[in-house]
Design a protein around this motif. Structure first.
Motif, PDB file in Angstrom:
ATOM      1  N   PRO A  16       0.859  -1.191   0.000  1.00 54.25           N
ATOM      2  CA  PRO A  16       0.000   0.000   0.000  1.00 54.25           C
ATOM      3  C   PRO A  16       0.897   1.243   0.000  1.00 54.25           C
ATOM      4  O   PRO A  16       1.938   1.251   0.650  1.00 54.25           O
ATOM      5  N   LYS A  20       1.965   2.080  -6.621  1.00 53.20           N
ATOM      6  CA  LYS A  20       1.502   1.087  -7.587  1.00 53.20           C
ATOM      7  C   LYS A  20       0.448   1.688  -8.527  1.00 53.20           C
ATOM      8  O   LYS A  20       0.467   1.417  -9.722  1.00 53.20           O
ATOM      9  N   SER A  38      -8.444  -5.034  -9.521  1.00 49.49           N
ATOM     10  CA  SER A  38      -9.475  -5.670  -8.685  1.00 49.49           C
ATOM     11  C   SER A  38     -10.169  -4.645  -7.792  1.00 49.49           C
ATOM     12  O   SER A  38     -11.384  -4.673  -7.641  1.00 49.49           O
ATOM     13  N   LEU A  42     -14.129  -3.775  -7.827  1.00 50.06           N
ATOM     14  CA  LEU A  42     -14.971  -3.957  -6.636  1.00 50.06           C
ATOM     15  C   LEU A  42     -15.682  -2.660  -6.265  1.00 50.06           C
ATOM     16  O   LEU A  42     -16.877  -2.655  -5.962  1.00 50.06           O
ATOM     17  N   ARG A  43     -14.945  -1.534  -6.334  1.00 48.58           N
ATOM     18  CA  ARG A  43     -15.555  -0.232  -5.994  1.00 48.58           C
ATOM     19  C   ARG A  43     -16.694   0.101  -6.953  1.00 48.58           C
ATOM     20  O   ARG A  43     -17.704   0.675  -6.558  1.00 48.58           O
ATOM     21  N   TYR A  59     -15.852  -5.345   3.779  1.00 47.42           N
ATOM     22  CA  TYR A  59     -14.425  -5.722   3.736  1.00 47.42           C
ATOM     23  C   TYR A  59     -13.582  -4.540   3.287  1.00 47.42           C
ATOM     24  O   TYR A  59     -12.542  -4.245   3.858  1.00 47.42           O
ATOM     25  N   GLY A  63     -10.684  -2.338   5.270  1.00 51.51           N
ATOM     26  CA  GLY A  63      -9.329  -2.635   4.795  1.00 51.51           C
ATOM     27  C   GLY A  63      -8.991  -4.113   4.879  1.00 51.51           C
ATOM     28  O   GLY A  63      -7.825  -4.503   4.862  1.00 51.51           O
ATOM     29  N   LYS A  64     -10.036  -4.946   4.972  1.00 45.96           N
ATOM     30  CA  LYS A  64      -9.805  -6.397   5.051  1.00 45.96           C
ATOM     31  C   LYS A  64      -9.894  -7.016   3.666  1.00 45.96           C
ATOM     32  O   LYS A  64     -10.531  -6.464   2.776  1.00 45.96           O
ATOM     33  N   LEU A  65      -9.296  -8.196   3.517  1.00 48.77           N
ATOM     34  CA  LEU A  65      -9.373  -8.854   2.227  1.00 48.77           C
ATOM     35  C   LEU A  65     -10.735  -9.515   2.026  1.00 48.77           C
ATOM     36  O   LEU A  65     -11.287 -10.117   2.951  1.00 48.77           O
ATOM     37  N   VAL A  66     -11.227  -9.401   0.817  1.00 48.96           N
ATOM     38  CA  VAL A  66     -12.436 -10.118   0.423  1.00 48.96           C
ATOM     39  C   VAL A  66     -12.047 -11.605   0.383  1.00 48.96           C
ATOM     40  O   VAL A  66     -10.938 -11.933  -0.050  1.00 48.96           O
ATOM     41  N   GLY A  91      -3.708  -5.594  -8.149  1.00 52.61           N
ATOM     42  CA  GLY A  91      -4.519  -5.839  -6.939  1.00 52.61           C
ATOM     43  C   GLY A  91      -4.904  -7.296  -6.749  1.00 52.61           C
ATOM     44  O   GLY A  91      -5.433  -7.677  -5.703  1.00 52.61           O
ATOM     45  N   ARG A  94      -3.641 -11.424  -4.218  1.00 55.09           N
ATOM     46  CA  ARG A  94      -3.124 -10.855  -2.975  1.00 55.09           C
ATOM     47  C   ARG A  94      -2.824 -11.942  -1.948  1.00 55.09           C
ATOM     48  O   ARG A  94      -2.341 -11.625  -0.867  1.00 55.09           O
ATOM     49  N   GLN A  98      -4.885 -17.294  -4.078  1.00 60.92           N
ATOM     50  CA  GLN A  98      -5.320 -16.607  -5.300  1.00 60.92           C
ATOM     51  C   GLN A  98      -4.274 -16.782  -6.399  1.00 60.92           C
ATOM     52  O   GLN A  98      -4.623 -17.018  -7.558  1.00 60.92           O
ATOM     53  N   ARG A 154     -10.899   8.062   0.973  1.00 62.42           N
ATOM     54  CA  ARG A 154     -11.775   6.915   0.745  1.00 62.42           C
ATOM     55  C   ARG A 154     -12.020   6.274   2.090  1.00 62.42           C
ATOM     56  O   ARG A 154     -11.187   6.402   2.976  1.00 62.42           O
ATOM     57  N   ASP A 156     -11.566   3.396   3.005  1.00 62.40           N
ATOM     58  CA  ASP A 156     -10.468   2.518   3.405  1.00 62.40           C
ATOM     59  C   ASP A 156      -9.135   3.248   3.491  1.00 62.40           C
ATOM     60  O   ASP A 156      -8.094   2.648   3.629  1.00 62.40           O
ATOM     61  N   ARG A 165      -4.354  -2.729   6.202  1.00 62.45           N
ATOM     62  CA  ARG A 165      -3.884  -3.135   4.874  1.00 62.45           C
ATOM     63  C   ARG A 165      -2.382  -3.402   4.862  1.00 62.45           C
ATOM     64  O   ARG A 165      -1.913  -4.323   4.209  1.00 62.45           O
TER      65      ARG A 165
HETATM   66  P1  ATP Z   1      -3.410  -1.063  -1.321  1.00 62.75           P
HETATM   67  O1  ATP Z   1      -2.819   0.277  -1.171  1.00 62.75           O
HETATM   68  O2  ATP Z   1      -3.762  -1.833  -0.077  1.00 62.75           O
HETATM   69  O3  ATP Z   1      -2.832  -1.897  -2.427  1.00 62.75           O
HETATM   70  P2  ATP Z   1      -5.366  -0.159  -2.948  1.00 62.75           P
HETATM   71  O4  ATP Z   1      -6.172   1.033  -2.703  1.00 62.75           O
HETATM   72  O5  ATP Z   1      -4.455  -0.205  -4.124  1.00 62.75           O
HETATM   73  O6  ATP Z   1      -4.725  -0.546  -1.639  1.00 62.75           O
HETATM   74  P3  ATP Z   1      -7.174  -1.906  -4.041  1.00 62.75           P
HETATM   75  O7  ATP Z   1      -6.393  -2.874  -4.871  1.00 62.75           O
HETATM   76  O8  ATP Z   1      -7.825  -0.759  -4.678  1.00 62.75           O
HETATM   77  O9  ATP Z   1      -6.258  -1.405  -2.925  1.00 62.75           O
HETATM   78  O10 ATP Z   1      -8.208  -2.741  -3.174  1.00 62.75           O
HETATM   79  C1  ATP Z   1      -9.051  -2.124  -2.251  1.00 62.75           C
HETATM   80  C2  ATP Z   1      -9.701  -3.178  -1.387  1.00 62.75           C
HETATM   81  O11 ATP Z   1     -10.402  -4.118  -2.202  1.00 62.75           O
HETATM   82  C3  ATP Z   1      -8.752  -4.027  -0.561  1.00 62.75           C
HETATM   83  O12 ATP Z   1      -8.395  -3.388   0.641  1.00 62.75           O
HETATM   84  C4  ATP Z   1      -9.612  -5.277  -0.338  1.00 62.75           C
HETATM   85  O13 ATP Z   1     -10.605  -5.041   0.634  1.00 62.75           O
HETATM   86  C5  ATP Z   1     -10.310  -5.426  -1.666  1.00 62.75           C
HETATM   87  N1  ATP Z   1      -9.540  -6.251  -2.612  1.00 62.75           N
HETATM   88  C6  ATP Z   1      -9.014  -5.849  -3.808  1.00 62.75           C
HETATM   89  N2  ATP Z   1      -8.360  -6.850  -4.405  1.00 62.75           N
HETATM   90  C7  ATP Z   1      -8.464  -7.926  -3.585  1.00 62.75           C
HETATM   91  C8  ATP Z   1      -7.974  -9.253  -3.624  1.00 62.75           C
HETATM   92  N3  ATP Z   1      -7.222  -9.670  -4.649  1.00 62.75           N
HETATM   93  N4  ATP Z   1      -8.285 -10.075  -2.604  1.00 62.75           N
HETATM   94  C9  ATP Z   1      -9.038  -9.658  -1.581  1.00 62.75           C
HETATM   95  N5  ATP Z   1      -9.510  -8.420  -1.451  1.00 62.75           N
HETATM   96  C10 ATP Z   1      -9.235  -7.540  -2.439  1.00 62.75           C
END
Ligand code: ATP
Length: 212
Positions: A16, A20, A38, A42-43, A59, A63-66, A91, A94, A98, A154, A156, A165
């Motif tokens: 994080p 990236k 990803s 999801l958003r 989730y 800030g938790k993983l799906v 993304g 993770r 996966q 956001r 998260d 995260r």
């Molecule tokens: P980070 O800085 O943590 O990489 P980000 O903002 O780039 O954060 P995103 O990839 O946008 O993160 O994902 C946001 C959220 O979506 C994650 O915190 C998680 O809840 C969910 N998520 C996204 N990809 C996955 C995945 N591959 N497995 C599980 N959860 C995911």
């Protein structure tokens, strides 16, 4: 002169706040590849209030993983839609689970790993200062003490979610790096800023993705 028409399946990894997002969008723009993020997908579901969106909202907010089963099914379906294109996956995966599932259906060609010193990462989150209510409360509520920026962009990006995260990244996502290292396809790009990392990325990708 040969026209390179190879379809490349690339994947980008980074902690994080490693930049990236910045590097991914520069790659997508320069090489005109499909960006499969990803988090963005999801958003989008959350915004449109789809069943998946409702299922994953909490989730993301925390800030938790799906869960892996949901994520794997969803992302493999998404990747099927862009089978014949060069893409940059961002993304996902993770977790090692996966990564294994993805490898079974679509081995990736290259994994770009952004390596940014931990102090730099900590310094960037959010706006460099982590506030906990009652412990390190900002002088003006919701604003960064130094920059005056809004602290929460956001849901998260709340300090607790960011902390979560980072913890998740360390414990579950780092092993994904090892997974690809063992496959012999990991490329590391090191630097303190995106501008430092970017030329290294282009030096690597130009010969692969630009027609010479
Ligand atoms: P980070 O800085 O943590 O990489 P980000 O903002 O780039 O954060 P995103 O990839 O946008 O993160 O994902 C946001 C959220 O979506 C994650 O915190 C998680 O809840 C969910 N998520 C996204 N990809 C996955 C995945 N591959 N497995 C599980 N959860 C995911």
């Amino acid at each position: 002169m040969t026209v390179k028409s190879k379809i490349l399946k690339a994947l980008i990894l980074g902690a994080p706040a490693s930049g990236k997002g910045t590097i991914s969008s520069r790659i997508v723009k320069k090489y005109n590849v499909e960006h499969v993020s990803s988090g963005d997908k999801l958003r989008d579901h959350i915004e449109k209030q789809t069943n998946l969106g409702k299922e994953v909202k909490q989730y993301l907010n925390e800030g938790k993983l799906v869960p892996d089963d949901v994520m794997i099914k969803f992302m493999i379906a998404e990747l099927n839609k862009v089978q014949n294109k060069t893409w940059l996956l961002d993304g996902f995966p993770r977790t090692v689970n996966q990564a294994e599932a993805l490898w079974r259906v679509q081995p990736v060609d290259v994994v770009l790993n952004l390596v940014v010193p931990f102090e730099v990462i900590i310094d960037r989150i959010p706006s460099g200062r982590v506030y906990n209510i009652g412990f390190n409360t900002p002088k003006v509520e919701g604003k960064d003490d130094v920059t005056g920026e809004d602290l929460v962009q956001r849901p998260d990006d709340k300090p607790e979610a960011v902390k979560k995260r980072l913890e998740i990244y360390d414990s579950v996502t780092r092993p994904v790096i090892e997974f690809y290292k063992k496959k012999g396809i990991l490329q590391q790009f090191e630097g303190k800023t995106s501008d430092e990392i970017w030329p290294k990325v282009t030096a690597y990708l130009d010969p692969i993705l630009l027609n010479k």
